[in-house]
Design a protein around this motif. Sequence first.
Motif, mmCIF file in Angstrom:
data_model
loop_
_atom_site.group_PDB
_atom_site.id
_atom_site.type_symbol
_atom_site.label_atom_id
_atom_site.label_comp_id
_atom_site.label_asym_id
_atom_site.label_seq_id
_atom_site.Cartn_x
_atom_site.Cartn_y
_atom_site.Cartn_z
ATOM 1 N N LEU A 202 0.584 -0.953 -0.213
ATOM 2 C CA LEU A 202 -0.353 0.076 0.195
ATOM 3 C C LEU A 202 0.809 1.034 0.039
ATOM 4 N N ASP A 203 2.055 0.766 0.917
ATOM 5 C CA ASP A 203 3.034 2.525 0.472
ATOM 6 C C ASP A 203 3.254 2.508 -0.487
ATOM 7 N N VAL B 208 -9.107 1.091 0.201
ATOM 8 C CA VAL B 208 -9.360 1.185 1.537
ATOM 9 C C VAL B 208 -11.083 0.741 1.547
ATOM 10 N N ARG C 62 -4.448 4.152 -2.368
ATOM 11 C CA ARG C 62 -4.485 3.833 -1.291
ATOM 12 C C ARG C 62 -6.225 3.762 -0.938
ATOM 13 N N ARG C 63 -6.704 5.161 -0.799
ATOM 14 C CA ARG C 63 -7.874 4.901 -0.761
ATOM 15 C C ARG C 63 -9.039 4.405 -0.921
ATOM 16 N N LEU D 225 2.110 2.416 -3.659
ATOM 17 C CA LEU D 225 0.691 3.243 -4.530
ATOM 18 C C LEU D 225 0.196 5.009 -3.758
ATOM 19 N N GLU E 248 -1.701 8.104 -2.905
ATOM 20 C CA GLU E 248 -3.516 7.838 -2.038
ATOM 21 C C GLU E 248 -4.287 7.971 -2.584
#
Length: 175
Positions: free
Chosen positions: A122-123, A134, A130-131, A125, A127
């Motif tokens: 995820l790090d 999630v 990632r959102r 990717l 922002e």
Amino acid sequence: MTEDATAGAAEALGSAVADLHRVLRRATSRRTGRAPLPDAQVEVLRLVERAPGICVKEAARRLRTAANTVSTLVGDLAGAGLLERSRDPQNRRIVRLSLTPAAHLRIGEYVAHRRNLLLDALDRLDEPARRDIVHAAAQLHRLADLLAEQERADDEQAEPDRVDRRATVPDSVRP
């Protein structure tokens, strides 16, 4: 969305979930230094983790498989030191299942390694991605619930109504 686009999206989703499962399973097993357990054994362990004290018959019902299959899996897991079998104090014929301390440790290590693998990925990717992931996780849980509901409904529909045949036989003919 057209029917073809919806079918394509469903296929892509199924493929992505399968790929993610396979990659996480392999990478997590490599990090733990242990060979992965077969999926069927993992399902039994996850069920016993959620329902400690469950019996084999109930586990088979919830997993939608034969009791003798679950019994074999339980035997293998008990032999590996991951499950404990104990007699029900009220009915000695029933065997209750629980995780051993070794199973709790193994599951905890697996979850921690899987979480770290996901965090690392995820790090990498941006922002917005990632959102989206999630947000999608919550929807994937909802999708899993809907599929489980449909599976239960299909099971109920496939079973013919269980009728007590004795109820239709006159008392004078009953044994």
